[in-house]
Design a protein around this motif. Structure first.
Motif, PDB file in Angstrom:
ATOM      1  N   GLY A 213       0.824  -1.209   0.000  1.00 19.66           N
ATOM      2  CA  GLY A 213       0.000   0.000   0.000  1.00 19.66           C
ATOM      3  C   GLY A 213       0.848   1.244   0.000  1.00 19.66           C
ATOM      4  O   GLY A 213       2.077   1.171  -0.120  1.00 19.66           O
ATOM      5  N   CYS A 214       0.195   2.380   0.139  1.00 21.30           N
ATOM      6  CA  CYS A 214       0.902   3.649   0.214  1.00 21.30           C
ATOM      7  C   CYS A 214       0.491   4.348   1.495  1.00 21.30           C
ATOM      8  O   CYS A 214      -0.698   4.417   1.811  1.00 21.30           O
TER       9      CYS A 214
ATOM     10  N   SER B   3      -1.124   7.011  -3.133  1.00 22.46           N
ATOM     11  CA  SER B   3      -1.482   5.946  -4.065  1.00 22.46           C
ATOM     12  C   SER B   3      -1.668   6.488  -5.472  1.00 22.46           C
ATOM     13  O   SER B   3      -2.422   7.428  -5.675  1.00 22.46           O
TER      14      SER B   3
ATOM     15  N   LEU C 261      -3.715   0.967  -7.366  1.00 23.21           N
ATOM     16  CA  LEU C 261      -2.422   0.282  -7.388  1.00 23.21           C
ATOM     17  C   LEU C 261      -2.516  -1.026  -8.163  1.00 23.21           C
ATOM     18  O   LEU C 261      -1.651  -1.339  -8.995  1.00 23.21           O
TER      19      LEU C 261
END
Lengths: 340, 340
Positions: A193-194, A230, A259
């Motif tokens: 993830g971000c 993201s 993503l």
DNA sequence: CTGAAAGCGCTTACAG
DNA sequence: CTGAAAGCGCTTACAG
């Protein structure tokens, strides 16, 4: 250079309308706000006066006199993320139809700014408030509790809401996707993830994943969290990095579809076989997710519905009714497609 | 069932703060709104009183007394379309920083609803307004002109704005893309969109295209307009239909990137060679546009910037200054990629 | 069904 | 630098 405008005239007030119609201001107020309490003929005369004078009701004065407005503040952490926008759209749909206006606050994921937004909005004497998430400063929670009017926290379903809560369990969503991946035979799964530290809902999905991996005695890895926001391109980069650095990984559970779709598009371009070489899963259910090749396995989150239900619950309470449930756990749906 | 809340207390007013601090309400008002006009010691005493009592300024009363609020209404035709959301985000960014709040109105492309929204919002005594598009009911235009305060129309750049205007020329954008297609050698070009009757900006792009085709003596076709809202899947369907029914067409200029990306994703799945068999172009510059294979040729529209500039212009005028230009033609950028 | 009085919580404009 | 008075344009609550 000079603006092409008619000069501003003196404001037309209720009193002007009243004089024009030959009644008292009070009667005009009633005719406007509760048309049914006034005879048809009178209402027609007043409507005519309103049109003739171009009267626009002063909502500010109304709100002050009645100690309340029909403005509902909606506070979100970001407008760059479709997810929040769709919730706002759902709220709008219901609220505007019911005659409420929306005031929009954007915190940029900053809890201090959230506090500022909440306390400013309180100054507009709103009848209630909708706020994204359940993680706030203690000050914010206390302010809202002391305020005592209806509040809905949206996005995630969680314990001990300030007042009402409409959302989904991100933990369960993480579990559901991971169960699917494990059933499909994937054994080396990583979560990507971000800014997972700020995006604590993603962290909850990771925890759900970790729980399932632990239960199955599978390898548990720390999530990979990039520091930028993201964006699809980052998803592609992440895929390539993992293939390079962690070649044993056989499945990636991305924190969101932006993503994941980015990863699939990159895989296409690079000729990487998904899911054969590596599986890809996402979260949210973006329109493009079902159209890429391979189509993305993801979890549909009902953003629009969350917004609509949140607004409905709030308006119920504003209208003095008691909604059936104070906490609503909206369901999500695992969409198994080609990428896993 | 009973809400977990502290009972609502009596509202804390300016007067309470004043008594607590041992000064007059007027002094508290000044200390809060123009801190520099008050001594440091006094300001500290008043801040302490504010904290002690949990005072929240009543913005409604303030707005009534000063005949103006710091709420800026923003009216858009849709929240389902990223384009408008990004403009709102740009406006937010500038407005929130400058201390203004946004009120959000959604017309669903209905000009009657737009009128209702405008006249309701006027009742909040806003210092200005931002509205998407330049096509309104005469009533709406007149209302806004008579109102006499700053108004910015956004999205397209056009003639005779109500007051100020920030946007891009969709006609020129249509011309630019078509020139590119013609230069590349495409001769049978068709414009495809959804609800082009309502989406008159798409219609303007079509007109720009038509102008260029006419100038080059090329085949001019009516635009193809589907009746459902734009969505990627429809783009794919449109591609297949055209290939089937109008096999001579060698290039499609889609009204937006959602449709165009959808077409490319479908072509991939169906094994249709783009641009060899047929070229595809879009409009807007979505993140996915550069990531699909082939990468999409499109026109980048600076939505965020339009929002920011609109807010800046408005705030300039609200602050009594005169912006350099009343009409701002923001530029767009043709991104030639692989799909044409 | 209709109206006169009081007041919502501030700020403006004027004094001191 | 600080304050008393008046008023912003409505609605609430009470009379008639």
């Amino acid at each position: 250079m000079s603006p092409a405008k008619v000069p501003a005239e003196r404001t037309v007030t209720l009193k002007d309308v009243a004089e024009h119609a030959g009644v008292s201001p009070m009667t005009v107020s009633r005719a406007l706000n509760k048309p049914e309490t006034v005879s048809d003929a009178l209402r027609a005369r007043i409507d005519a006066a309103v049109d003739a004078l171009g009267y626009v009701q002063n909502l500010v004065a109304g709100a002050l006199a009645s100690a309340g407005s029909n403005v509902i503040p909606v506070i979100v952490p970001s407008l760059s993320n479709t997810v929040f926008v769709e919730i706002v759209a759902g709220i709008q749909e219901v609220a505007q139809t019911a005659g409420f206006q929306l005031m929009l606050g954007n915190t940029e994921y900053d809890l201090e700014r959230e506090y500022t937004a909440v306390s400013t909005f309180l100054g507009w004497s709103p009848p209630g408030m909708i706020i994204a998430g359940m993680r706030h400063l203690d000050r914010t929670r206390n302010l809202l509790k002391r305020w005592g009017k209806p509040v809905v926290e949206t996005m995630e379903f969680g314990a001990q809401p300030i007042d009402m809560n409409v959302g989904l369990s991100h933990f369960k969503a993480g579990e559901a996707m991971t169960r699917h991946l494990v059933e499909r035979g994937y054994r080396q799964i990583v979560f990507v993830g971000c800014r997972i530290d700020a995006d604590y809902r993603a962290a909850q999905r990771y925890k759900g994943m970790d729980r399932v991996l632990a239960r199955h005695g599978l390898a548990r890895r720390d999530p990979i969290s990039y520091t930028e926001p993201s964006n699809p391109e980052r998803g592609g980069d992440a895929l390539m990095e993992i293939l390079d650095i962690k070649p044993k990984v056989d499945a990636i559970f991305f924190a969101n579809d932006d993503l994941a779709v980015g990863a699939i598009l990159r895989a296409q371009r690079e000729g990487i076989a998904i899911p054969k070489r590596i599986a890809v899963a996402g979260f949210n259910g973006l329109p493009f997710a079902s159209l890429v090749t391979p189509a993305l396995t993801t979890i549909m989150s009902p953003r629009h519905e969350i917004g609509r239900i949140a607004a409905q619950q709030l308006i119920e309470r504003i209208s003095g009714r008691t909604p059936a449930r104070r906490r609503v756990d909206v369901s999500f749906e695992l969409q198994v497609r080609e990428s896993t």
